[in-house]
Write an enzyme that holds these catalytic residues in place. Structure first.
Site, PDB file in Angstrom:
ATOM      1  N   LYS A 192      36.929 -15.869  69.542  1.00 25.79           N
ATOM      2  CA  LYS A 192      35.913 -15.544  68.519  1.00 25.79           C
ATOM      3  C   LYS A 192      36.589 -14.915  67.302  1.00 25.79           C
ATOM      4  O   LYS A 192      36.293 -15.292  66.153  1.00 25.79           O
ATOM      5  CB  LYS A 192      34.869 -14.580  69.105  1.00 25.79           C
ATOM      6  N   GLN A 197      30.929  -7.878  74.257  1.00 30.80           N
ATOM      7  CA  GLN A 197      31.233  -8.966  75.204  1.00 30.80           C
ATOM      8  C   GLN A 197      30.695  -8.637  76.602  1.00 30.80           C
ATOM      9  O   GLN A 197      30.903  -7.549  77.124  1.00 30.80           O
ATOM     10  CB  GLN A 197      32.754  -9.201  75.241  1.00 30.80           C
ATOM     11  N   ASP A 202      24.075 -12.201  68.944  1.00 33.65           N
ATOM     12  CA  ASP A 202      23.962 -12.829  70.266  1.00 33.65           C
ATOM     13  C   ASP A 202      22.509 -13.208  70.564  1.00 33.65           C
ATOM     14  O   ASP A 202      22.247 -14.011  71.461  1.00 33.65           O
ATOM     15  CB  ASP A 202      24.437 -11.839  71.351  1.00 33.65           C
TER      16      ASP A 202
END
Ligand code: NAD
Length: 298
Positions: free
Chosen positions: A60, A104, A127
């Site tokens: 990412k 994460q 997200d």
């Protein structure tokens, strides 16, 4: 006359190629925003040293750098307390150079993931896991941040020209990350699929799957879906990423999906490979969401 039995050659839905197209779009959009004095900024927080998570976070951050984003990578030790993590999130919430925040998953066991998700400013929740964004998705509010993996599946279907309208879609898996948002996207106006969400308690899963014109597997069980679960001519999207032993590989293992690709592929009209299917789309949609967050921050 001798009959020739030909194996069907399915269309391979190449997520790597489609993701490259999406990333090119992101590059153009980033340049346009920079001209207005805004550099999209993404902060990725990793707690602990889970090797798979470290790979995702690295990838990412690299994609961010490649697009010219402001990229912040925060790596915290395994024994970081929940309070310390919440303080990091609060600082990122307050940082005007950061438009998107991602912690994460999964965090270490002593951290309550739900509390952390709810601490992220919903306007920076790229997200799409914050309850505010979940509600907006259900309400079909276009300002919602949609979770990246199901958004990536939709983009892959759309760019591949696969019409979901009126299709019978079956999703295996009911997680908040993939299964449920995937169902919301497929049933939304414009997508107009008829959706079934199957899960670990579904009775006669094979029969349910056989109904699907579009079958999406998001379980985490290697090669669970067999040929006789799939309606001939179906479109099959494999979200699963599973590492299994493979003595023929130097590493001793390989990645595989939830679909038994060798068995299923000849039966369907189109299928995503693993790797190179849904995975690259997920990162591309994260970049799209970060640009959206930057744009919505103006
Ligand atoms: P999860 O563990 O949160 O959810 C799995 C779901 O599968 C559950 O809802 C459960 O009800 C269902 N399930 C479990 N066993 C089942 C069975 N025997 N029959 C039917 N349903 C069953 O997982 P998740 O986070 O949704 O991820 C699913 C898979 O997708 C994993 O392999 C994960 O690594 C992968 N994944 C891939 C990407 C990507 O970018 N490609 C992103 C996220 C997740």
């Amino acid at each position: 006359m001798r009959s020739i039995r030909r194996m069907n050659q399915p269309r391979i839905l190449d997520g790597k190629a489609v993701a490259a197209t999406v990333l090119e779009e992101c590059r153009t959009e980033t340049a346009a925003l920079k001209q207005k004095g805004i550099t999209p900024g993404l902060a990725v927080v990793l707690v602990g040293s889970d090797p798979a998570s470290a790979v995702y976070v690295g990838s990412k951050a690299r994609t961010c750098a490649d697009l010219g984003f402001h990229s912040v990578k925060i790596e915290l030790p395994e024994d970081t307390t929940q309070e310390e993590l919440l303080k990091v999130v609060a600082d990122l919430n307050a940082d005007p150079a950061v438009h998107g925040i991602l912690v994460q998953s999964p965090p270490p066991k002593h951290i309550d993931e739900e509390t952390v998700i709810r601490a992220i400013n919903p306007q920076k929740d790229v997200d799409g896991f914050h309850p505010e964004n979940v509600a907006k998705l259900v309400l079909e509010d276009s300002s919602a941040f949609v979770p990246c993996t199901p958004a990536g599946c939709m983009k892959l279907l759309e760019i591949s020209g696969i019409d979901t309208r009126g299709a019978e879609a079956v999703i295996i898996g009911r997680s908040m990350i993939v299964g449920k948002p995937m169902a919301m996207l497929l049933v939304a106006k414009g997508s107009d699929a008829t959706v079934t969400i199957a899960h670990s308690r579904t009775k006669d899963l094979a029969a349910v799957c056989r109904r699907a014109d579009i079958l999406i597997a998001a379980v985490g069980r290697p090669e669970m879906v067999k040929a006789d679960w799939v309606k001939p001519g179906a479109v099959v999207i494999d979200v699963g990423i599973n590492r299994i032993p493979d003595a023929t590989r130097k590493s001793g293992s390989r990645l595989t999906g939830d679909i038994d690709y060798a068995e299923v592929a000849p039966r369907c009209a189109a299928i995503t490979p693993v790797p190179g299917g849904v995975g690259p789309m997920t990162i591309a949609m994260l970049m799209k969401n970060t640009i959206k967050a930057a744009r919505q921050s103006i």
